[in-house]
Write a protein that holds these residues in place. Structure first.
Motif, PDB file in Angstrom:
ATOM      1  N   LYS A  40      -9.042  -3.838  -1.251  1.00  0.00           N
ATOM      2  CA  LYS A  40      -7.853  -3.460  -2.031  1.00  0.00           C
ATOM      3  C   LYS A  40      -7.640  -4.392  -3.221  1.00  0.00           C
ATOM      4  CE  LYS A  40      -5.659  -1.275   1.944  1.00  0.00           C
ATOM      5  NZ  LYS A  40      -4.576  -1.314   2.937  1.00  0.00           N
ATOM      6  N   GLY A  68      -5.782   4.523   0.883  1.00  0.00           N
ATOM      7  CA  GLY A  68      -5.721   5.873   1.452  1.00  0.00           C
ATOM      8  C   GLY A  68      -6.982   6.246   2.212  1.00  0.00           C
ATOM      9  N   ASP A  69      -6.897   7.370   2.923  1.00  0.00           N
ATOM     10  CA  ASP A  69      -8.061   7.876   3.664  1.00  0.00           C
ATOM     11  C   ASP A  69      -9.167   8.279   2.684  1.00  0.00           C
ATOM     12  OD1 ASP A  69      -6.441   7.624   5.846  1.00  0.00           O
ATOM     13  OD2 ASP A  69      -6.463   9.739   6.414  1.00  0.00           O
ATOM     14  N   SER A 104       0.009   4.314   0.253  1.00  0.00           N
ATOM     15  CA  SER A 104      -0.497   5.444   1.033  1.00  0.00           C
ATOM     16  C   SER A 104      -0.127   5.346   2.509  1.00  0.00           C
ATOM     17  CB  SER A 104      -2.026   5.481   0.936  1.00  0.00           C
ATOM     18  OG  SER A 104      -2.589   4.401   1.678  1.00  0.00           O
ATOM     19  N   ASP A 123      -9.695  -4.867   4.772  1.00  0.00           N
ATOM     20  CA  ASP A 123      -8.952  -4.262   3.660  1.00  0.00           C
ATOM     21  C   ASP A 123      -9.020  -5.087   2.380  1.00  0.00           C
ATOM     22  OD1 ASP A 123      -8.127  -1.826   4.649  1.00  0.00           O
ATOM     23  OD2 ASP A 123      -6.224  -2.585   5.459  1.00  0.00           O
ATOM     24  N   HIS A 172     -13.816   2.731   7.816  1.00  0.00           N
ATOM     25  CA  HIS A 172     -12.557   2.659   8.568  1.00  0.00           C
ATOM     26  C   HIS A 172     -11.502   3.649   8.060  1.00  0.00           C
ATOM     27  CE1 HIS A 172     -11.208  -0.297   5.463  1.00  0.00           C
ATOM     28  NE2 HIS A 172     -10.010   0.137   5.780  1.00  0.00           N
ATOM     29  N   SER A 173     -11.562   4.045   6.794  1.00  0.00           N
ATOM     30  CA  SER A 173     -10.577   5.015   6.273  1.00  0.00           C
ATOM     31  C   SER A 173     -11.079   6.453   6.326  1.00  0.00           C
ATOM     32  CB  SER A 173     -10.244   4.698   4.800  1.00  0.00           C
ATOM     33  OG  SER A 173      -9.855   3.374   4.630  1.00  0.00           O
ATOM     34  N   HIS A 216     -11.182   1.163  -1.359  1.00  0.00           N
ATOM     35  CA  HIS A 216     -11.401  -0.199  -0.842  1.00  0.00           C
ATOM     36  C   HIS A 216     -12.537  -0.301   0.168  1.00  0.00           C
ATOM     37  CE1 HIS A 216      -8.586   1.462   2.102  1.00  0.00           C
ATOM     38  NE2 HIS A 216      -8.790   0.447   2.914  1.00  0.00           N
ATOM     39  N   ASP A 267       0.825  -1.201   0.000  1.00  0.00           N
ATOM     40  CA  ASP A 267       0.000   0.000   0.000  1.00  0.00           C
ATOM     41  C   ASP A 267       0.872   1.271   0.000  1.00  0.00           C
ATOM     42  OD1 ASP A 267      -1.583   2.161   0.858  1.00  0.00           O
ATOM     43  OD2 ASP A 267      -2.944   0.833   1.926  1.00  0.00           O
TER      44      ASP A 267
HETATM   45  O1  LIG Z   1      -2.891   4.268   4.254  1.00  0.00           O
HETATM   46  C1  LIG Z   1      -3.957   3.684   4.907  1.00  0.00           C
HETATM   47  C2  LIG Z   1      -4.424   2.432   4.242  1.00  0.00           C
HETATM   48  O2  LIG Z   1      -4.654   2.588   2.866  1.00  0.00           O
HETATM   49  C3  LIG Z   1      -5.599   1.856   4.930  1.00  0.00           C
HETATM   50  O3  LIG Z   1      -6.041   0.654   4.405  1.00  0.00           O
HETATM   51  C4  LIG Z   1      -6.725   2.841   5.042  1.00  0.00           C
HETATM   52  O4  LIG Z   1      -7.797   2.244   5.662  1.00  0.00           O
HETATM   53  C5  LIG Z   1      -6.251   4.067   5.763  1.00  0.00           C
HETATM   54  O5  LIG Z   1      -7.259   5.003   5.896  1.00  0.00           O
HETATM   55  C6  LIG Z   1      -5.054   4.675   5.118  1.00  0.00           C
HETATM   56  O6  LIG Z   1      -4.591   5.696   5.900  1.00  0.00           O
END
Ligand SMILES: O[C@H]1[C@H](O)[C@@H](O)[C@H](O)[C@@H](O)[C@H]1O
Ligand SMILES: [Fe+2]
Ligand SMILES: [Fe+2]
Length: 302
Positions: free
Chosen positions: A145, A160-161, A106, A142, A237-238, A212, A104
Protein backbone atom coordinates in the motif's frame (compact mmCIF):
# COMPACT_ATOMS: atom_id res chain seq x y z
CA UNK A 1 24.94 -67.00 22.92
CA UNK A 2 25.06 -64.53 25.79
CA UNK A 3 23.43 -61.14 25.13
CA UNK A 4 26.04 -58.41 24.65
CA UNK A 5 26.11 -56.09 27.62
CA UNK A 6 25.65 -52.46 26.57
CA UNK A 7 27.90 -50.16 28.45
CA UNK A 8 25.88 -47.45 30.28
CA UNK A 9 27.88 -44.75 28.55
CA UNK A 10 27.15 -46.13 25.06
CA UNK A 11 23.47 -46.44 25.98
CA UNK A 12 23.37 -42.76 26.95
CA UNK A 13 24.96 -41.77 23.67
CA UNK A 14 22.40 -43.78 21.72
CA UNK A 15 19.48 -42.28 23.58
CA UNK A 16 20.91 -38.77 23.09
CA UNK A 17 21.11 -39.48 19.36
CA UNK A 18 17.50 -40.68 19.34
CA UNK A 19 16.44 -37.50 21.15
CA UNK A 20 18.30 -35.43 18.57
CA UNK A 21 16.54 -37.21 15.68
CA UNK A 22 13.17 -36.67 17.34
CA UNK A 23 13.92 -33.01 17.83
CA UNK A 24 14.82 -32.67 14.17
CA UNK A 25 11.64 -34.47 13.18
CA UNK A 26 9.76 -32.03 15.37
CA UNK A 27 11.21 -29.08 13.45
CA UNK A 28 10.33 -30.60 10.11
CA UNK A 29 6.79 -31.30 11.28
CA UNK A 30 6.56 -27.78 12.72
CA UNK A 31 7.46 -26.34 9.35
CA UNK A 32 4.29 -27.94 7.98
CA UNK A 33 2.09 -26.49 10.69
CA UNK A 34 1.31 -23.45 8.57
CA UNK A 35 -1.25 -25.29 6.47
CA UNK A 36 -3.17 -26.72 9.39
CA UNK A 37 -6.42 -25.02 10.20
CA UNK A 38 -6.25 -21.87 12.30
CA UNK A 39 -7.60 -21.89 15.84
CA UNK A 40 -7.49 -18.24 16.73
CA UNK A 41 -10.68 -17.39 14.82
CA UNK A 42 -12.84 -20.08 16.46
CA UNK A 43 -14.77 -17.52 18.54
CA UNK A 44 -15.15 -14.91 15.78
CA UNK A 45 -18.57 -14.19 14.35
CA UNK A 46 -17.65 -14.47 10.69
CA UNK A 47 -20.93 -13.04 9.47
CA UNK A 48 -19.77 -9.67 10.81
CA UNK A 49 -16.97 -9.33 8.23
CA UNK A 50 -17.02 -8.32 4.56
CA UNK A 51 -20.65 -7.23 4.56
CA UNK A 52 -20.43 -5.19 1.38
CA UNK A 53 -24.15 -4.71 0.86
CA UNK A 54 -24.37 -2.90 4.19
CA UNK A 55 -21.07 -1.09 3.73
CA UNK A 56 -20.82 2.70 3.90
CA UNK A 57 -20.58 4.96 0.84
CA UNK A 58 -16.81 5.30 1.23
CA UNK A 59 -16.45 1.59 0.38
CA UNK A 60 -19.11 1.53 -2.34
CA UNK A 61 -17.66 4.57 -4.09
CA UNK A 62 -14.20 3.10 -3.86
CA UNK A 63 -15.18 -0.09 -5.70
CA UNK A 64 -17.25 1.76 -8.28
CA UNK A 65 -14.18 3.77 -9.22
CA UNK A 66 -11.82 0.80 -9.09
CA UNK A 67 -14.03 -1.40 -11.24
CA UNK A 68 -14.37 1.31 -13.86
CA UNK A 69 -10.68 2.11 -14.08
CA UNK A 70 -8.85 -1.23 -13.87
CA UNK A 71 -8.54 -1.87 -17.60
CA UNK A 72 -6.03 -3.95 -19.55
CA UNK A 73 -4.60 -0.76 -20.95
CA UNK A 74 -4.04 0.65 -17.45
CA UNK A 75 -2.56 -2.60 -16.17
CA UNK A 76 -0.01 -2.83 -18.98
CA UNK A 77 1.01 0.80 -18.54
CA UNK A 78 1.40 0.63 -14.75
CA UNK A 79 3.56 -2.52 -14.95
CA UNK A 80 5.78 -0.85 -17.53
CA UNK A 81 6.24 2.16 -15.27
CA UNK A 82 6.91 -0.02 -12.26
CA UNK A 83 10.01 -1.50 -13.88
CA UNK A 84 11.49 1.89 -14.72
CA UNK A 85 12.30 3.24 -11.26
CA UNK A 86 13.24 2.51 -7.70
CA UNK A 87 10.78 4.56 -5.66
CA UNK A 88 12.61 4.49 -2.34
CA UNK A 89 15.35 2.74 -0.41
CA UNK A 90 14.47 1.89 3.17
CA UNK A 91 14.24 -0.92 5.69
CA UNK A 92 11.11 -2.99 6.24
CA UNK A 93 10.43 -1.38 9.62
CA UNK A 94 10.81 2.13 8.13
CA UNK A 95 8.30 1.11 5.46
CA UNK A 96 5.85 -0.05 8.12
CA UNK A 97 6.13 3.29 9.91
CA UNK A 98 5.87 5.27 6.69
CA UNK A 99 2.67 3.52 5.67
CA UNK A 100 1.01 4.44 8.90
CA UNK A 101 -0.72 7.56 7.58
CA UNK A 102 -2.92 5.64 5.14
CA UNK A 103 -6.54 4.76 5.96
CA UNK A 104 -7.80 2.15 3.51
CA UNK A 105 -11.02 3.34 1.81
CA UNK A 106 -11.94 -0.12 0.56
CA UNK A 107 -12.14 -1.77 3.93
CA UNK A 108 -15.53 -2.14 5.63
CA UNK A 109 -14.03 -3.93 8.64
CA UNK A 110 -11.35 -1.72 10.07
CA UNK A 111 -10.22 1.88 10.18
CA UNK A 112 -7.17 1.25 12.35
CA UNK A 113 -3.79 2.38 11.08
CA UNK A 114 -1.85 0.04 8.83
CA UNK A 115 0.83 -0.62 11.46
CA UNK A 116 -1.93 -1.88 13.76
CA UNK A 117 -3.38 -4.12 11.09
CA UNK A 118 0.01 -5.57 10.15
CA UNK A 119 0.92 -6.28 13.76
CA UNK A 120 -2.53 -7.69 14.57
CA UNK A 121 -2.18 -10.09 11.63
CA UNK A 122 1.35 -11.14 12.59
CA UNK A 123 0.43 -11.53 16.25
CA UNK A 124 -2.58 -13.73 15.43
CA UNK A 125 -0.28 -15.96 13.39
CA UNK A 126 2.29 -16.04 16.19
CA UNK A 127 -0.29 -16.85 18.88
CA UNK A 128 -1.46 -19.77 16.76
CA UNK A 129 2.07 -21.23 16.83
CA UNK A 130 2.73 -20.79 13.10
CA UNK A 131 6.30 -20.57 11.75
CA UNK A 132 8.35 -17.38 11.76
CA UNK A 133 8.22 -16.92 7.99
CA UNK A 134 4.42 -16.88 8.15
CA UNK A 135 4.47 -14.32 10.95
CA UNK A 136 6.70 -12.23 8.69
CA UNK A 137 4.28 -12.66 5.79
CA UNK A 138 1.59 -11.29 8.13
CA UNK A 139 3.80 -8.41 9.17
CA UNK A 140 4.53 -7.24 5.63
CA UNK A 141 1.57 -8.41 3.54
CA UNK A 142 0.01 -4.96 3.10
CA UNK A 143 3.23 -2.98 2.71
CA UNK A 144 2.44 -2.74 -0.99
CA UNK A 145 0.00 0.00 0.00
CA UNK A 146 3.09 2.22 0.03
CA UNK A 147 2.23 2.64 -3.64
CA UNK A 148 -0.21 5.26 -2.47
CA UNK A 149 2.73 7.38 -1.31
CA UNK A 150 4.65 6.69 -4.52
CA UNK A 151 2.41 8.50 -6.98
CA UNK A 152 -0.47 6.09 -7.50
CA UNK A 153 -3.50 7.58 -9.25
CA UNK A 154 -5.64 7.20 -6.15
CA UNK A 155 -6.57 4.32 -3.83
CA UNK A 156 -8.35 2.43 -6.61
CA UNK A 157 -4.98 1.24 -7.99
CA UNK A 158 -3.62 0.31 -4.54
CA UNK A 159 -6.14 -1.34 -2.21
CA UNK A 160 -9.25 -3.53 -2.40
CA UNK A 161 -9.89 -7.05 -3.66
CA UNK A 162 -8.19 -8.15 -6.86
CA UNK A 163 -9.55 -9.90 -9.97
CA UNK A 164 -8.40 -10.95 -13.42
CA UNK A 165 -8.27 -8.38 -16.21
CA UNK A 166 -8.16 -9.35 -19.90
CA UNK A 167 -11.18 -11.66 -19.73
CA UNK A 168 -14.80 -11.39 -18.60
CA UNK A 169 -15.13 -9.84 -15.14
CA UNK A 170 -16.27 -12.63 -12.85
CA UNK A 171 -19.64 -12.29 -11.17
CA UNK A 172 -17.90 -13.59 -8.01
CA UNK A 173 -16.23 -10.19 -7.61
CA UNK A 174 -17.99 -7.94 -5.07
CA UNK A 175 -20.35 -5.38 -6.66
CA UNK A 176 -20.16 -7.12 -10.07
CA UNK A 177 -22.54 -4.57 -11.65
CA UNK A 178 -20.04 -1.77 -11.22
CA UNK A 179 -17.99 -3.07 -14.16
CA UNK A 180 -20.63 -1.73 -16.49
CA UNK A 181 -18.65 1.45 -17.10
CA UNK A 182 -15.34 -0.32 -17.56
CA UNK A 183 -14.63 -0.16 -21.33
CA UNK A 184 -13.17 -3.70 -21.22
CA UNK A 185 -16.60 -5.10 -20.42
CA UNK A 186 -17.61 -4.12 -23.98
CA UNK A 187 -14.37 -5.16 -25.65
CA UNK A 188 -14.86 -7.98 -28.19
CA UNK A 189 -11.93 -9.99 -26.72
CA UNK A 190 -11.61 -8.88 -23.09
CA UNK A 191 -15.29 -9.46 -22.43
CA UNK A 192 -15.21 -13.15 -23.36
CA UNK A 193 -14.90 -16.07 -20.95
CA UNK A 194 -11.20 -16.69 -21.73
CA UNK A 195 -10.34 -13.28 -23.15
CA UNK A 196 -6.65 -13.15 -23.99
CA UNK A 197 -5.89 -16.37 -22.09
CA UNK A 198 -5.49 -20.04 -22.93
CA UNK A 199 -7.62 -22.52 -20.95
CA UNK A 200 -5.90 -23.44 -17.65
CA UNK A 201 -2.84 -21.35 -18.45
CA UNK A 202 -2.08 -20.88 -14.75
CA UNK A 203 -2.14 -17.77 -12.60
CA UNK A 204 1.48 -16.96 -13.42
CA UNK A 205 0.29 -16.20 -16.93
CA UNK A 206 -2.71 -14.15 -15.93
CA UNK A 207 -2.83 -10.41 -15.24
CA UNK A 208 -4.40 -9.58 -11.89
CA UNK A 209 -5.71 -6.08 -11.28
CA UNK A 210 -2.80 -3.92 -10.17
CA UNK A 211 -2.54 -3.03 -6.51
CA UNK A 212 -0.67 -3.67 -3.27
CA UNK A 213 -0.48 -7.48 -3.67
CA UNK A 214 1.09 -7.51 -7.08
CA UNK A 215 3.44 -4.63 -6.32
CA UNK A 216 4.75 -6.10 -3.05
CA UNK A 217 5.22 -9.49 -4.65
CA UNK A 218 7.36 -7.90 -7.39
CA UNK A 219 9.40 -5.99 -4.81
CA UNK A 220 10.04 -8.89 -2.45
CA UNK A 221 10.47 -11.87 -4.72
CA UNK A 222 14.16 -11.04 -5.25
CA UNK A 223 14.77 -9.21 -2.00
CA UNK A 224 13.89 -11.70 0.70
CA UNK A 225 14.55 -15.25 1.75
CA UNK A 226 10.85 -15.93 2.35
CA UNK A 227 9.62 -19.34 1.13
CA UNK A 228 7.36 -19.58 -1.89
CA UNK A 229 4.29 -20.10 0.27
CA UNK A 230 4.86 -16.69 1.91
CA UNK A 231 5.17 -15.04 -1.50
CA UNK A 232 1.92 -16.71 -2.54
CA UNK A 233 0.22 -15.39 0.59
CA UNK A 234 1.39 -11.90 -0.33
CA UNK A 235 0.49 -12.11 -4.00
CA UNK A 236 -2.98 -13.56 -3.64
CA UNK A 237 -4.28 -12.39 -0.28
CA UNK A 238 -6.77 -9.94 -1.88
CA UNK A 239 -7.84 -12.34 -4.61
CA UNK A 240 -11.09 -13.24 -2.84
CA UNK A 241 -12.98 -14.17 -6.04
CA UNK A 242 -10.50 -17.03 -6.34
CA UNK A 243 -9.43 -18.06 -2.83
CA UNK A 244 -12.87 -17.61 -1.24
CA UNK A 245 -15.43 -17.82 -4.07
CA UNK A 246 -13.75 -20.45 -6.24
CA UNK A 247 -13.85 -18.39 -9.47
CA UNK A 248 -11.40 -18.74 -12.37
CA UNK A 249 -11.01 -22.52 -12.34
CA UNK A 250 -10.99 -22.30 -16.17
CA UNK A 251 -7.71 -20.34 -15.96
CA UNK A 252 -5.86 -22.03 -13.10
CA UNK A 253 -3.87 -25.25 -13.28
CA UNK A 254 -2.22 -27.79 -10.96
CA UNK A 255 0.63 -25.37 -10.15
CA UNK A 256 -1.83 -23.04 -8.48
CA UNK A 257 -3.04 -25.59 -5.96
CA UNK A 258 -0.22 -24.94 -3.52
CA UNK A 259 -0.76 -21.21 -3.88
CA UNK A 260 -4.45 -21.64 -3.12
CA UNK A 261 -3.65 -23.59 0.01
CA UNK A 262 -1.28 -20.81 1.11
CA UNK A 263 -3.77 -18.02 0.39
CA UNK A 264 -6.50 -19.86 2.30
CA UNK A 265 -4.26 -20.62 5.27
CA UNK A 266 -3.32 -16.96 5.51
CA UNK A 267 -6.75 -15.40 5.04
CA UNK A 268 -8.30 -15.89 8.51
CA UNK A 269 -5.41 -14.07 10.18
CA UNK A 270 -5.63 -11.14 7.80
CA UNK A 271 -9.40 -10.83 8.00
CA UNK A 272 -10.50 -11.85 11.47
CA UNK A 273 -7.64 -10.22 13.39
CA UNK A 274 -9.29 -6.92 12.49
CA UNK A 275 -11.49 -7.28 15.57
CA UNK A 276 -8.64 -8.17 17.93
CA UNK A 277 -7.47 -6.00 20.82
CA UNK A 278 -5.15 -3.13 19.95
CA UNK A 279 -1.42 -3.85 19.85
CA UNK A 280 1.50 -1.82 21.17
CA UNK A 281 3.95 -1.27 18.28
CA UNK A 282 6.81 -0.07 20.49
CA UNK A 283 6.59 -3.17 22.67
CA UNK A 284 6.49 -5.53 19.70
CA UNK A 285 9.17 -3.77 17.68
CA UNK A 286 12.23 -5.63 19.05
CA UNK A 287 10.69 -9.05 18.37
CA UNK A 288 9.67 -8.20 14.83
CA UNK A 289 12.92 -6.43 14.04
CA UNK A 290 14.64 -9.69 14.94
CA UNK A 291 12.43 -11.53 12.45
CA UNK A 292 12.92 -8.88 9.78
CA UNK A 293 16.70 -9.30 10.06
CA UNK A 294 16.29 -13.03 9.38
CA UNK A 295 14.39 -12.65 6.12
CA UNK A 296 15.34 -9.31 4.53
CA UNK A 297 18.44 -7.28 3.70
CA UNK A 298 18.82 -4.13 5.86
CA UNK A 299 17.67 -1.93 2.97
CA UNK A 300 15.03 -2.79 0.36
CA UNK A 301 14.58 -1.13 -3.01
CA UNK A 302 10.90 -0.26 -3.14
O1 LIG B 1 -10.32 -3.78 1.75
C1 LIG B 1 -9.38 -4.79 1.87
C2 LIG B 1 -7.99 -4.26 1.98
O2 LIG B 1 -7.66 -3.34 0.97
C3 LIG B 1 -6.99 -5.35 2.05
O3 LIG B 1 -5.69 -4.93 2.22
C4 LIG B 1 -7.11 -6.30 0.89
O4 LIG B 1 -6.15 -7.28 1.00
C5 LIG B 1 -8.50 -6.86 0.84
O5 LIG B 1 -8.65 -7.74 -0.22
C6 LIG B 1 -9.54 -5.79 0.78
O6 LIG B 1 -10.77 -6.37 0.87
FE1 LIG C 1 -4.26 -6.39 1.68
FE1 LIG D 1 -4.42 -7.06 5.28
Amino acid sequence: MPMPVVDAHVFEEISDAVDEVNKLKGTVEASHEWDEESHFDADKDKTKFRQYEEACDRVKNFYKEQHEKQTVEFNLRVRENFKKTVRARMSVWEAIEKLNTLVDESDPDTTVSQIEHLLQTAEAIRRDGKPEWMQVAGLVHDLGKLLYLFGSEGQWDVVGDTFVVGCKFSDKIIYPDTFENNPDSRDPVYSTEYGVYQPNCGLDNVMLSWGHDEYLYCVLKNQSSLPEAALHMIRYHSFYPWHREGAYSHLTNANDEKALEAARAFNPYDLYSKSDDPVDPEKLKPYYQGLIAKFFPPVIEW
